[in-house]
Write a protein that holds these residues in place. Structure first.
Motif, PDB file in Angstrom:
ATOM      1  N   CYS A  20      12.499  -6.653 -17.849  1.00  0.00           N
ATOM      2  CA  CYS A  20      11.045  -6.440 -17.811  1.00  0.00           C
ATOM      3  C   CYS A  20      10.313  -7.362 -16.838  1.00  0.00           C
ATOM      4  O   CYS A  20       9.242  -7.030 -16.371  1.00  0.00           O
ATOM      5  CB  CYS A  20      10.482  -6.644 -19.213  1.00  0.00           C
ATOM      6  N   CYS A  62      11.945  -8.853 -22.870  1.00  0.00           N
ATOM      7  CA  CYS A  62      13.240  -8.245 -23.213  1.00  0.00           C
ATOM      8  C   CYS A  62      14.364  -9.255 -23.415  1.00  0.00           C
ATOM      9  O   CYS A  62      15.316  -8.994 -24.145  1.00  0.00           O
ATOM     10  CB  CYS A  62      13.647  -7.223 -22.163  1.00  0.00           C
ATOM     11  N   CYS A 110      17.190 -11.828 -19.281  1.00  0.00           N
ATOM     12  CA  CYS A 110      17.319 -12.894 -18.285  1.00  0.00           C
ATOM     13  C   CYS A 110      17.516 -14.270 -18.908  1.00  0.00           C
ATOM     14  O   CYS A 110      17.449 -15.276 -18.208  1.00  0.00           O
ATOM     15  CB  CYS A 110      16.053 -12.919 -17.437  1.00  0.00           C
ATOM     16  N   CYS A 127      13.008 -15.304 -15.947  1.00  0.00           N
ATOM     17  CA  CYS A 127      12.051 -14.544 -15.129  1.00  0.00           C
ATOM     18  C   CYS A 127      10.681 -15.196 -15.150  1.00  0.00           C
ATOM     19  O   CYS A 127       9.807 -14.825 -14.383  1.00  0.00           O
ATOM     20  CB  CYS A 127      11.948 -13.093 -15.614  1.00  0.00           C
TER      21      CYS A 127
HETATM   22  S1  FES Z   1      12.412 -11.345 -20.407  1.00  0.00           S
HETATM   23 FE1  FES Z   1      12.775  -9.370 -19.576  1.00  0.00          FE
HETATM   24  S2  FES Z   1      13.546  -9.927 -17.618  1.00  0.00           S
HETATM   25 FE2  FES Z   1      12.966 -11.839 -18.397  1.00  0.00          FE
END
Ligand code: FES
Ligand SMILES: Cc1cc2nc3c(=O)[nH]c(=O)nc-3n(C[C@H](O)[C@H](O)[C@H](O)COP(=O)(O)OP(=O)(O)OC[C@H]3O[C@@H](n4cnc5c(N)ncnc54)[C@H](O)[C@@H]3O)c2cc1C
Ligand code: FES
Lengths: 288, 164
Positions: B40, B45, B48, B60
């Motif tokens: 995301c 999400c 990462c 991220c």
């Molecule tokens: S939390 Fe979704 S890509 Fe970093």
């Protein structure tokens, strides 16, 4: 998506950060935990030309327990509060609330000062600050000033902070004889709450002698509910939750959005006030 | 461009990056550590997730320049000397993955949190594990095998507080 280019300035003292903000102009942003700012930059909803990173400022990460107040540096992380920074009724409240702020990896970085400066209407720390009557300490080119939480939080995502000012600390009053409660309703644990309440009760021989009640989710910012405070005051502790909840339902007229109707929000606010008041009425009392 | 020195998976690395380069992009595109996934890029999400000084964070939402002087651990370094981390082994044994997109994020989240619990001498209950795995998104498994793996690893590591 990826953020727009910006100049990065790491600072190691409050003075340095304030100076960097002044030199960079309106378009600069403070970078604290980055858990609200960087998502907006990744979406290009925020495009600061300069980021002033305050993470290296050790002075902002401290916690001080004084005789009359608990002071949290702006960079104290949600995760530290969850693990516990002070004993007593207030420390307990902060531990519980922190567990409701986002998910663990977000809590590891996100900071209490960042939450207040961001002023999300559903931010738990804004609710707690209003409920307890916190003082927010700011540093700017002219020195320091302190504002009450209600004065500092002006509206949704809007505060009294000037572009070259920094939140340096939040001071929470330590009130002997008071007990606290918190409750919120979120669709999943850790996601932003639809409504929530934080309550402080002063209990004297089983009777509510003093009371502070604030709710969030019912308007653009956390707000006290004076009618609920008045309804609970003077009652036996067991009768306070229902009295406060009923007064909350009668006093508020929130604006609904989408499927969330005004009546639903009113019911949620009343239910969280009931739960938070009940938790306070049976909770740990701050030592005298 | 800014010069950054950091430790990645136990090795000192020096990188020249733009300020806007996230840690996730630096790991994937500059260091070839593509085990860290990007879903995301909004913090929601958890694909990462990496460990920063041992703590799980969203890579991220962190700029690589902020990691100067810090230590980063990615999924590539959870196994040591050919031995899987207990969390990795439990994922294998409990079939806790299907497409695998979310898996590196869950492994780092759980390994970091359980390793820290071992250090602190704390334990996790069912509710703690459920909340913890709720931090990341999995679109395939329905979470039950992930929870089963989390329980198994926590028990093996001595930090599981079984329901009384
Ligand atoms: S939390 Fe979704 S890509 Fe970093
Ligand atoms: C997936 C996800 C779920 C979340 N869920 C919740 C939730 O349930 N409840 C909740 O309350 N929050 C939630 N958050 C937000 C999180 O709590 C953030 O940590 C917080 O809102 C901002 O703190 P920060 O330190 O990350 O600030 P940053 O993101 O660094 O900054 C936010 C804003 O405040 C400014 N700022 C930061 N610190 C200061 C300072 N000291 N002085 C002046 N200005 C400053 C920045 O310039 C920026 O405008 C969530 C975030 C994510 C990614
Ligand atoms: S296994 Fe496919 S998203 Fe989790």
């Amino acid at each position: 998506m990826k953020p727009q280019s910006f100049a990065y300035v790491a600072t190691s003292t409050v003075e340095e950060a304030v100076r960097a903000l002044g030199e960079a102009g309106e378009d600069a942003k403070v970078l604290a935990g980055g858990q609200s700012l960087v998502p907006m930059m990744n979406l290009r909803l925020a495009r600061p030309s300069v980021l002033v990173d305050i993470n290296p400022i050790a002075d902002l990460a401290g916690v001080e327990v004084g005789p009359a107040r608990l002071s949290l540096g702006a960079l104290v992380r949600h995760r530290s509060l969850e693990l516990g920074v002070s004993p007593g009724a207030l420390g307990r409240l902060l531990r519980e609330v922190a567990g409701h702020v986002a998910e663990l990896p977000v809590r590891v970085r996100g900071s209490v000062g960042g939450s207040l400066a961001h002023a999300d209407p559903a931010a738990e720390w804004c609710l707690v600050a209003v409920a307890l009557g916190a003082e927010i300490e700011l540093a700017g080119p002219g020195g320091r000033r302190s504002l009450g939480a209600e004065e500092f939080l002006e509206g949704p995502f809007s505060t009294a902070l000037a572009a070259d000012e920094l939140v340096v600390a939040v001071h929470l009053p330590l009130r002997a004889g008071w007990a606290y409660g918190f409750a919120e309703h979120a669709l999943t644990h850790g996601s932003f709450a639809q409504a929530g309440a934080c309550v402080g009760l002063e209990l004297l021989d089983g009777v509510v002698a003093g009371c502070r009640i604030a709710v969030m989710g019912t308007s653009g910012r956390a707000e006290r509910v004076p009618a609920a405070e008045a309804a609970a005051t003077g009652r036996p502790a067991e009768a306070a939750p229902d009295a406060a909840a009923e007064a909350t339902r009668d006093a508020l007229a929130p604006t609904g959005y989408g499927e969330v109707t005004s009546d639903y929000l009113r019911a949620l606010a009343a239910a969280t006030v009931r739960r938070a008041t009940a938790a306070a009425a049976t909770g740990t009392v701050e030592a005298r | 461009m800014i010069e950054v020195s950091l430790e990645v998976n136990g090795t000192a690395r020096a990188l020249r990056v733009e300020a806007r380069t996230t840690l996730a992009d630096a790991l994937r595109e500059r260091l070839g550590l593509t085990g860290t996934h990007l879903g995301c890029e909004q913090g929601a999400c958890g694909a990462c997730t990496v460990l920063l000084d041992g703590e799980p964070v969203r890579s991220c939402l962190l700029f690589a320049v902020q990691c100067a002087g810090h230590s980063v651990t990615t999924v590539e370094a959870l196994a040591s000397e050919g031995l899987l981390h207990p969390v990795q082994r439990a994922f294998h044994e409990r079939h806790a993955l299907q497409c695998g997109f979310c898996t590196p994020g869950f492994l780092t989240l759980l390994a970091g949190t359980l390793d820290r619990a071992v250090e602190l001498g704390t334990t996790l209950e069912e509710r703690d594990l459920a909340e913890l795995v709720g931090a990341n998104l999995c679109r395939c498994t329905g979470y039950r095998p992930i929870l089963a793996a989390a329980r198994q690893a926590a028990a093996e590591m001595g930090v599981w507080s079984a329901p009384g």
